[in-house]
Structures are given as structure tokens and as C-alpha cells.
Design an enzyme around this catalytic site. Structure first.
Site, PDB file in Angstrom:
ATOM      1  N   ASP A 171       0.860  -1.182   0.000  1.00 10.40           N
ATOM      2  CA  ASP A 171       0.000   0.000   0.000  1.00 10.40           C
ATOM      3  C   ASP A 171       0.898   1.234   0.000  1.00 10.40           C
ATOM      4  O   ASP A 171       1.515   1.568   1.015  1.00 10.40           O
ATOM      5  CB  ASP A 171      -0.900   0.003   1.231  1.00 10.40           C
ATOM      6  CG  ASP A 171      -1.976  -1.076   1.190  1.00 10.40           C
ATOM      7  OD1 ASP A 171      -1.769  -2.108   0.514  1.00 10.40           O
ATOM      8  OD2 ASP A 171      -3.022  -0.896   1.831  1.00 10.40           O
ATOM      9  N   LYS A 178      -7.027   3.326  -3.380  1.00  4.81           N
ATOM     10  CA  LYS A 178      -7.456   3.302  -1.974  1.00  4.81           C
ATOM     11  C   LYS A 178      -7.671   4.730  -1.502  1.00  4.81           C
ATOM     12  O   LYS A 178      -6.930   5.635  -1.873  1.00  4.81           O
ATOM     13  CB  LYS A 178      -6.369   2.590  -1.149  1.00  4.81           C
ATOM     14  CG  LYS A 178      -6.559   2.590   0.344  1.00  4.81           C
ATOM     15  CD  LYS A 178      -5.392   1.848   1.012  1.00  4.81           C
ATOM     16  CE  LYS A 178      -5.405   1.991   2.526  1.00  4.81           C
ATOM     17  NZ  LYS A 178      -4.248   1.308   3.163  1.00  4.81           N
ATOM     18  N   LYS A 203     -10.356   0.091  -2.433  1.00  7.23           N
ATOM     19  CA  LYS A 203     -10.222  -0.112  -0.997  1.00  7.23           C
ATOM     20  C   LYS A 203     -10.555   1.169  -0.247  1.00  7.23           C
ATOM     21  O   LYS A 203      -9.759   2.099  -0.215  1.00  7.23           O
ATOM     22  CB  LYS A 203      -8.794  -0.571  -0.652  1.00  7.23           C
ATOM     23  CG  LYS A 203      -8.572  -0.795   0.852  1.00  7.23           C
ATOM     24  CD  LYS A 203      -7.157  -1.300   1.133  1.00  7.23           C
ATOM     25  CE  LYS A 203      -6.870  -1.393   2.624  1.00  7.23           C
ATOM     26  NZ  LYS A 203      -5.499  -1.903   2.907  1.00  7.23           N
TER      27      LYS A 203
END
Length: 334
Positions: A171, A234, A270
Site C-alpha cells: 500500500d 485506496k 479499498k
């Protein structure tokens, strides 16, 4: 007890990791004309988003099935300065068995796991060891998380070290200044470099949407990151003052839909930060189903970045089975 039906055509047992079915997003050349054409009708987006919590609901056995599905989509996360090996091991044990076995049996459901465990780099090896044999991947936050302001070469090196340590998902955080100044070439080049450093590990691009100013910026940043090869986009690090929201989610989801229509490539989504209640998970699941379809209700294309969410879902499942609400401490996460 009536068995809870699965909310999608794919059974829960078929969603267990490893569960990558789609080709990875290879990206494309940066198309600045396309980026410039991207707009966001803020009033319309907010109006659509505000209607979701009141109109989208499921009840009884169907709700239990949706909540069990949500568990399989959670990146169970600990990102605290006081993380210890013991805490991470307990979190991994919870990821392996997120719901008590007696509740699953009463619901007529097979064993399930969370989608991943997300930790800082220093805890990757501990998590990998604790999850050995489970099929649950370890995700690591990287690139100077959460601000992304460390020297660029160190951010790239951090990705490489995390992959070497065993992280299957990375991430990364983007440089917000590139978005705020409209320097889309710089954002594209940065994301492209991060993607290359990840190698076989899947990369989730954290946009830190609460710091991007406008929904138009969110839409354009989403598109540029996908063009550069992001496997997921995300919302947040969870450290900003504003994290995942429904208007931001709708903006990013529609960017994913537009990108797939143009390229044929499916990119995951996400939402992270501030999603702590089971009812919130149901709203996000319904949003994904309506905007992108059932295919995006699988762990390879949708994740919740959360920790406390799991505890509330387990409480709701126990209420469904017994008719009583239990105390939150009976469903500790780690």
C-alpha cells in the site's frame, strides 16, 4: 436455523485466498487529454451518496450472509507506533479465524478468513510467519507512509525491502502535491516507478483523498494512478482528518468503471479509515454491487481497510444467531 444465503453467485468457500482471477492492470501511456476531460459533479455525487444509507438495506439471513462476505474483504490492520510482535501475532490469529466456530456452524457457513493482514514494514516477517499455510497475504504500508515525504529513492527502496521480506501487497502513498498542482506527469512517473518496484506484489495506491481538495482532483488522481498500473486505488491512510466517505467512494468507483470500459482492465477499490460499523459495510457493499457489479464483491477487487469493523460484524452475527447483543470485549480483535 435458516442458513444464510450468499449475496453473490460465488460461494464463500470459493473466495478464500489465493483468489486472484483477473489479469493485473498493466497500465497504459499517460493520456493527458483524457485526464483534462475528467470532471466531477459534486452536487450530484453528494445527492446520490446521501441516498444510499437510507435506501439500501438487507435483513435477517440475507444480512448475515452479506456481513460474512464483508469479513472476507477486510484487510485486518494494525498501524500503531506501539505495535509489538505479540499484537501482530494475535491479529494474525484473528485473521485466520475471524468469527467463532460455533457462530459459523449455526449460520451454516464454512470457515472463512479475512482478506489480508496489513502492517508496517518492521512487522512483515512476524506476520508472514504467523500466517504461514493460511493463504492470507500480508500487506505492508510503504513509501514513507502516511505522509509520503521521505526522499524518493528511499521510498522505492522501502517497497523493495518489504517485498523481499514477504509482503504480497504493498500500500503506497502518492505525493499529494502532484495532484494539488496538477502535475499529472509527475504523479504518473512516480506511480509507474512504485509499480515496477513492487514486482509480483500487488500495489494499492493510497490517494489520501481528504487532502486532495476536490472530487475532481480525486477522479483525476484515480485515473492517473490506474494508467500507471495500480492494481487497487485506496481512499486514505487512516491518519488524515477525513478518510473514506461515500462521495469520495462513488467518485473513485466510477473512475474504475470508466477505466475498465476504455481498457478492459479491472482495478480494485479499498475504502479505508472510519469504517467501523457493520451497517457501514453493508452500505459500501451495496454501492459496489450497484455501480460495478458482483465481480467487485470478491477479495481480489475489493477490500475494507479496517480493524474495529470486524468486532462489530461479529457482534451482529452473534445477535442474528442468539437474539442477544454481546459486549464488544467478547469479540476482541487482537
Amino acid at each position: 436455523m435458516t442458513h444464510a444465503p450468499d449475496p453473490t453467485a460465488t460461494s464463500l468457500s470459493e473466495t478464500q485466498l489465493p483468489q486472484v482471477h483477473e489479469p493485473r492492470n498493466d497500465g497504459m501511456a499517460l493520456d493527458l487529454d483524457w485526464v483534462a476531460r475528467v470532471q466531477a459533479n459534486t452536487s450530484a455525487i453528494e445527492r446520490r451518496a446521501s441516498s444510499l444509507p437510507g435506501r439500501r438495506t438487507v435483513k435477517k439471513a440475507y444480512q448475515a450472509a452479506w456481513l460474512a462476505k464483508a469479513i472476507t474483504l477486510i484487510d485486518l490492520t494494525t498501524l500503531s507506533g506501539d505495535d509489538t510482535a505479540g499484537r501482530v501475532k494475535r491479529l494474525c490469529a484473528k485473521a485466520r479465524q475471524p468469527v467463532r466456530a460455533d457462530l459459523l456452524e449455526a449460520l451454516g457457513l464454512p470457515p472463512i478468513t479475512t482478506g489480508a493482514v496489513c502492517v508496517y514494514h518492521d512487522m512483515i516477517e512476524t506476520a508472514v510467519e504467523a500466517l504461514d499455510g493460511s493463504g492470507i497475504p500480508v500487506a505492508a504500508v510503504s513509501t514513507g507512509f502516511p505522509a509520503g515525504l521521505s526522499p524518493f529513492h528511499l521510498r522505492v527502496a522501502e517497497i523493495e525491502e518489504s517485498v523481499k521480506a514477504g509482503a504480497a501487497e504493498i500500500d503506497i502513498v502518492i505525493s499529494r502535491r502532484h495532484v494539488l498542482t496538477g502535475n499529472w506527469q509527475a504523479l504518473y512517473d512516480e506511480m509507474k516507478t512504485f509499480r515496477a518496484a513492487c514486482g509480483e506484489a500487488h500495489v494499492k495506491a493510497i490517494l489520501a483523498t481528504g487532502e486532495l481538495g476536490t472530487l475532481r482532483n480525486v477522479a483525476r488522481a484515480s485515473l492517473v494512478c490506474m494508467m500507471a498500473g495500480a492494481d487497487f486505488i485506496k481512499t486514505s491512510t487512516g491518519k488524515e482528518s477525513v478518510n473514506a466517505t461515500l462521495p469520495v467512494s462513488l467518485t473513485m468507483i466510477r473512475a474504475i468503471r470508466t477505466y475498465e470500459a476504455a481498457t478492459g482492465m479491472k482495478v480494485g477499490y479499498k475504502p479505508a479509515g472510519g469504517i467501523s460499523k457493520a451497517k457501514d459495510a453493508l452500505v459500501y457493499l451495496s454501492l459496489m454491487k450497484e455501480e460495478l457489479g458482483d465481480r467487485w464483491l470478491q477479495p481480489d477487487l475489493f477490500r475494507f481497510g479496517a480493524s474495529s469493523l470486524l468486532g462489530d460484524i461479529e457482534r451482529q452475527l452473534e445477535h442474528h444467531v442468539t437474539g442477544d447483543y454481546s459486549a464488544a470485549y467478547r469479540h476482541a480483535i487482537g
